[in-house]
Write an enzyme that holds these catalytic residues in place. Structure first.
Site, PDB file in Angstrom:
ATOM      1  CG  ASP A  68      -1.938  -1.053   1.253  1.00  0.00           C
ATOM      2  OD1 ASP A  68      -2.196  -1.638   0.180  1.00  0.00           O
ATOM      3  OD2 ASP A  68      -2.489  -1.322   2.339  1.00  0.00           O
ATOM      4  NE  ARG A  69       0.832   8.187  -2.384  1.00  0.00           N
ATOM      5  CZ  ARG A  69       0.396   9.164  -3.157  1.00  0.00           C
ATOM      6  NH1 ARG A  69      -0.747   9.045  -3.796  1.00  0.00           N
ATOM      7  NH2 ARG A  69       1.106  10.265  -3.297  1.00  0.00           N
TER       8      ARG A  69
END
Length: 262
Positions: A68-69
């Site tokens: 995930d970012r």
């Protein structure tokens, strides 16, 4: 202070920190806030791990898994399409094991196997043409509470704030699996905008001056598709995380947070 969002762009330090490299594979320590690759949902972004690493080493790379970012830590790439295919076959059979450390709200259980199916959450734009009625998919995460801390600061109806550092070993790879599983047992991750406690998030950001998601992909283990050697890649937590842990009364050296066993 900026609002807490998953899309906060934290400028990565250049060059990217390379944790492992051989003739077939390379791994970096992805900074929180850096996208793995270009996405039409983030058209304004100009930096992506895939392109940055390509430019840094002068050759194409092929991501073998996702982060995930807002999550930092080990991100593994292949250096050729053939190496990517060989790794993909191995990993689809459970040949990659990943360890995460998560700072969560409250005193988490000492040990628990979270076995809860997760229904895929679709994006209105990116998943416009995807099947909308997919059944929930099996999802399992093994957790172990490593440390706990309590601060005598009232927040809401509680006289103190409590935190736990939890070791997470996902056995499946569903989207936001750790974040959703921890929320499901009432111990959401700190600074998780989509699945967390906003009151706690804003308190933490103001009190500790840290607004990033407190989730760290610390370790990846896999059998090398060519040599069959067991490869272990570790990413450091970093000085900002250790500074937070120090204020919680926890150790301040990276070695204290190494995996005790595989």
């Amino acid at each position: 202070m900026n609002d807490l969002t998953d899309s906060v762009n934290v400028a990565p330090v250049k060059p990217l920190d390379i944790l492992y490299r051989d003739e077939h594979y390379i791994a970096i320590n992805k900074p929180s806030g850096l996208l793995v690759h270009r996405s039409f949902l983030d058209k304004h972004e100009t930096q992506f791990a895939m392109q940055m690493l390509r430019d840094q080493i002068g050759q194409h790379v092929y991501p073998l898994h996702r982060l995930d970012r807002p999550t930092s830590g080990v991100l593994l790439f292949a250096l050729s399409s053939a190496a990517a295919n060989r790794a993909g076959q191995l990993f689809s059979e459970g040949g990659m094991r990943k360890r995460y450390l998560a700072l969560v709200r409250g005193f988490a259980p000492e040990q628990q196997c979270i076995d809860r199916p997760l229904k895929e959450k679709l994006d209105k734009i990116a998943d416009k043409y995807a099947q909308q009625d997919k059944p929930a998919q099996s999802a399992r995460t093994d957790i172990h509470c490593l440390l706990q801390a309590s601060l005598p600061i009232a927040l809401g109806k509680f006289p103190s704030v409590r935190y736990s550092l939890v070791e997470c070993w996902p056995k499946t790879g569903r989207k936001h699996q750790i974040r959703r599983h921890m929320k499901g047992i009432n111990h959401p991750l700190i600074n998780d905008v989509n699945h967390g406690d906003n009151t706690q998030n804003h308190f933490f950001a103001e009190h500790f001056e840290v607004s990033r998601l407190m989730l760290f992909a610390t370790d990846v283990y896999f059998g090398h598709p060519y040599s069959e050697e067991l490869i272990h890649i570790n990413a450091p937590l970093g000085e900002h995380a250790l500074a937070v842990f120090e204020r919680l009364g926890w150790p301040v050296c990276e070695q204290a947070y190494y995996a005790k066993e595989f």
